[in-house]
Write an enzyme that holds these catalytic residues in place. Sequence first.
Site, mmCIF file in Angstrom:
data_model
loop_
_atom_site.group_PDB
_atom_site.id
_atom_site.type_symbol
_atom_site.label_atom_id
_atom_site.label_comp_id
_atom_site.label_asym_id
_atom_site.label_seq_id
_atom_site.Cartn_x
_atom_site.Cartn_y
_atom_site.Cartn_z
ATOM 1 N N ARG A 117 10.407 63.825 -48.176
ATOM 2 C CA ARG A 117 10.939 63.758 -46.892
ATOM 3 C C ARG A 117 11.291 62.562 -46.429
ATOM 4 O O ARG A 117 10.323 61.644 -46.274
ATOM 5 C CB ARG A 117 10.375 64.759 -45.801
ATOM 6 C CG ARG A 117 11.027 64.672 -44.467
ATOM 7 C CD ARG A 117 10.175 65.666 -43.451
ATOM 8 N NE ARG A 117 11.019 65.657 -42.207
ATOM 9 C CZ ARG A 117 10.255 64.914 -41.240
ATOM 10 N NH1 ARG A 117 9.011 64.422 -41.260
ATOM 11 N NH2 ARG A 117 11.041 64.870 -40.092
ATOM 12 N N HIS A 177 15.496 59.677 -37.081
ATOM 13 C CA HIS A 177 14.179 59.673 -36.925
ATOM 14 C C HIS A 177 13.916 58.334 -36.057
ATOM 15 O O HIS A 177 13.404 57.355 -36.506
ATOM 16 C CB HIS A 177 13.396 59.346 -38.291
ATOM 17 C CG HIS A 177 11.742 59.955 -38.101
ATOM 18 N ND1 HIS A 177 11.074 60.819 -39.044
ATOM 19 C CD2 HIS A 177 10.802 59.070 -37.468
ATOM 20 C CE1 HIS A 177 9.790 60.487 -38.775
ATOM 21 N NE2 HIS A 177 9.700 59.780 -37.754
ATOM 22 N N GLU A 208 11.350 65.281 -34.049
ATOM 23 C CA GLU A 208 10.401 65.023 -32.834
ATOM 24 C C GLU A 208 11.188 64.450 -31.466
ATOM 25 O O GLU A 208 10.993 63.264 -31.009
ATOM 26 C CB GLU A 208 9.358 63.977 -33.101
ATOM 27 C CG GLU A 208 8.583 64.474 -34.179
ATOM 28 C CD GLU A 208 7.127 63.595 -34.192
ATOM 29 O OE1 GLU A 208 7.007 62.860 -33.670
ATOM 30 O OE2 GLU A 208 6.344 64.217 -35.072
ATOM 31 N N ASN A 260 5.621 69.337 -37.264
ATOM 32 C CA ASN A 260 4.783 68.221 -37.365
ATOM 33 C C ASN A 260 3.628 68.542 -36.361
ATOM 34 O O ASN A 260 3.778 68.642 -35.350
ATOM 35 C CB ASN A 260 5.524 66.868 -36.958
ATOM 36 C CG ASN A 260 6.756 66.498 -37.927
ATOM 37 O OD1 ASN A 260 6.940 67.086 -38.868
ATOM 38 N ND2 ASN A 260 7.433 65.528 -37.418
ATOM 39 N N TYR A 320 -0.167 67.192 -35.936
ATOM 40 C CA TYR A 320 -1.308 66.074 -35.999
ATOM 41 C C TYR A 320 -2.852 66.758 -35.427
ATOM 42 O O TYR A 320 -4.114 66.350 -35.587
ATOM 43 C CB TYR A 320 -1.079 64.811 -35.550
ATOM 44 C CG TYR A 320 0.123 64.379 -36.149
ATOM 45 C CD1 TYR A 320 -0.344 63.441 -37.346
ATOM 46 C CD2 TYR A 320 1.481 64.464 -35.992
ATOM 47 C CE1 TYR A 320 0.637 63.033 -38.175
ATOM 48 C CE2 TYR A 320 2.523 63.891 -37.077
ATOM 49 C CZ TYR A 320 1.848 62.944 -37.853
ATOM 50 O OH TYR A 320 2.814 62.595 -38.745
ATOM 51 N N GLU A 334 5.222 67.316 -41.321
ATOM 52 C CA GLU A 334 4.278 66.133 -41.196
ATOM 53 C C GLU A 334 2.935 66.669 -40.827
ATOM 54 O O GLU A 334 2.693 67.676 -39.964
ATOM 55 C CB GLU A 334 4.581 65.119 -40.193
ATOM 56 C CG GLU A 334 5.935 64.108 -40.503
ATOM 57 C CD GLU A 334 6.286 63.329 -39.485
ATOM 58 O OE1 GLU A 334 5.305 62.905 -38.840
ATOM 59 O OE2 GLU A 334 7.306 62.910 -39.144
HETATM 60 C C1 BGC Z 1 6.369 60.879 -36.351
HETATM 61 C C2 BGC Z 1 5.940 59.580 -37.390
HETATM 62 C C3 BGC Z 1 4.799 58.923 -37.016
HETATM 63 C C4 BGC Z 1 3.671 60.000 -37.084
HETATM 64 C C5 BGC Z 1 2.216 59.431 -36.664
HETATM 65 C C6 BGC Z 1 5.092 61.479 -36.074
HETATM 66 O O1 BGC Z 1 5.199 61.293 -34.463
HETATM 67 O O2 BGC Z 1 7.178 61.526 -36.672
HETATM 68 O O3 BGC Z 1 7.191 58.747 -37.509
HETATM 69 O O4 BGC Z 1 4.393 57.884 -37.674
HETATM 70 O O5 BGC Z 1 3.822 61.080 -36.068
HETATM 71 O O6 BGC Z 1 2.047 59.052 -35.390
#
Ligand code: BGC
Length: 450
Positions: free
Chosen positions: A78, A122, A167, A292, A294, A352
């Site tokens: 991607r 992006h 995002e 995405n 995290y 992501e």
């Molecule tokens: C984004 C990336 C970024 C990653 C880590 C996402 O918000 O798509 O570009 O590097 O998270 O922060």
Amino acid sequence: MTRSYRFPEGFLWGAATSAYQIEGSPLADGAGPSIWQRFAGTPGMMANGDTGDVACDHYRRYKQDVQLMKALGLHSYRFSVNWARVLPEGTGRVNPKGLDFYSRLVDELLEHGIAPNLTLFHWDLPAALDDRGGWLNRDSAHWFAEYAEVMFKALDGRVQRWATINEPWVVTDGGYLHGALAPGHRNKYEAPIAAHNLMRASGAGIQAYRAHGRHEIGVVFNIEPKYPHSQAPEDLAAARRAHAYMNEQFADPALLGSYPPELKEIFGEAWPDFPEDDFRLTRQPVDFVGINYYTRAVVRHDAAQYPLQATPVRQVGKTYTETGWEVHEQGLLDTLTWFKQRYGDIPLYITENGSAFYDPPVVEGERLDDPLRQDYLRRHLRAARKAIDAGVDLRGYYAWSLLDNLEWSLGFSKRFGLYHVDFATQRRTPKATAALYAQVIASHGAALDE
Ligand code: BGC
């Protein structure tokens, strides 16, 4: 063995990057400047004065980087296109040399059996369009559709999976409300307008795809579940607001054709009454949604926080990454099941997921042990597998990121890569997490069994 984590046949294993974060050579071969090139060149905006002028030099080393993907056994890669390489002024004149870079990259991927997954936007808006108001200008939806059409005509067929916008929340929260990201505005009145136009643009891009494309297109949201710090009514309300602001503000107009009522409460007089007709554009049938993920946030009421009146609470006894994000894999499972429940059975990809941790030095130029990142990967992949058991139509996973790269205004200080990059020499070294991921891919997930 107590539990098997083998993934279904056909599950897609990938890794992700984005143009400004890795390519370098931002003005090469006739490209126009982007807002990120401009922002990074403005003193005081970037940690350590870092810029994307060289980054991972991927623009010139892409063939070598495809070899790194091959070594992992990736099924899919991607990446995003820098709009201003293809249309230096954002609209109108096409720059064949800029387009050719992506065409060569796609050919190289296909030659190695790696399916391209192309994100159109992006964050690196052409600077020429920012000069015309950027995402505050309602015409931005048409600009985006024009650019998207150029890309579809050039690459659809060779590229079979497309995404419109990556995002949108980060674009508007960082770029228009708090100013930490390009274009660096801090304006409560602008943020909802930019957000709305981004979703109109995504819809217009999808419409253009239906006219010119024959494969799959979707949109990518960062979803961060919000949990209340206590059951007190004001904390419950704070968590609701935070969730509406970060998650539903974008997925709702795209998939339900409306906004959650909390947004009016948050933005007050700054919340415009958008024309009803706009939702016909924002709500287009998608072939998939990219998520995405995290971290999560536990939030409490805090009247001093503008404009959300909610603040995250740090959790005791939990691991935090170098970007200050709690490692919380249950949040991924909760996100995927919530998404299915609210928006229905849309095919999903985790587009992501990854972590920045302090990395020890490379040993003898060939190895780097990163146990915390390995642990993060293992936990989140297990949670993803559980989501499939829970009935979520999850089709693939993309690790963020293939390479250490430019973490936007945090510069090169935060390393998310499967491969370590020495930015002085451009040498790439696989981290232990790369080896783990390669095993997971080769074993269809069985390497995660416990
Ligand atoms: C984004 C990336 C970024 C990653 C880590 C996402 O918000 O798509 O570009 O590097 O998270 O922060």
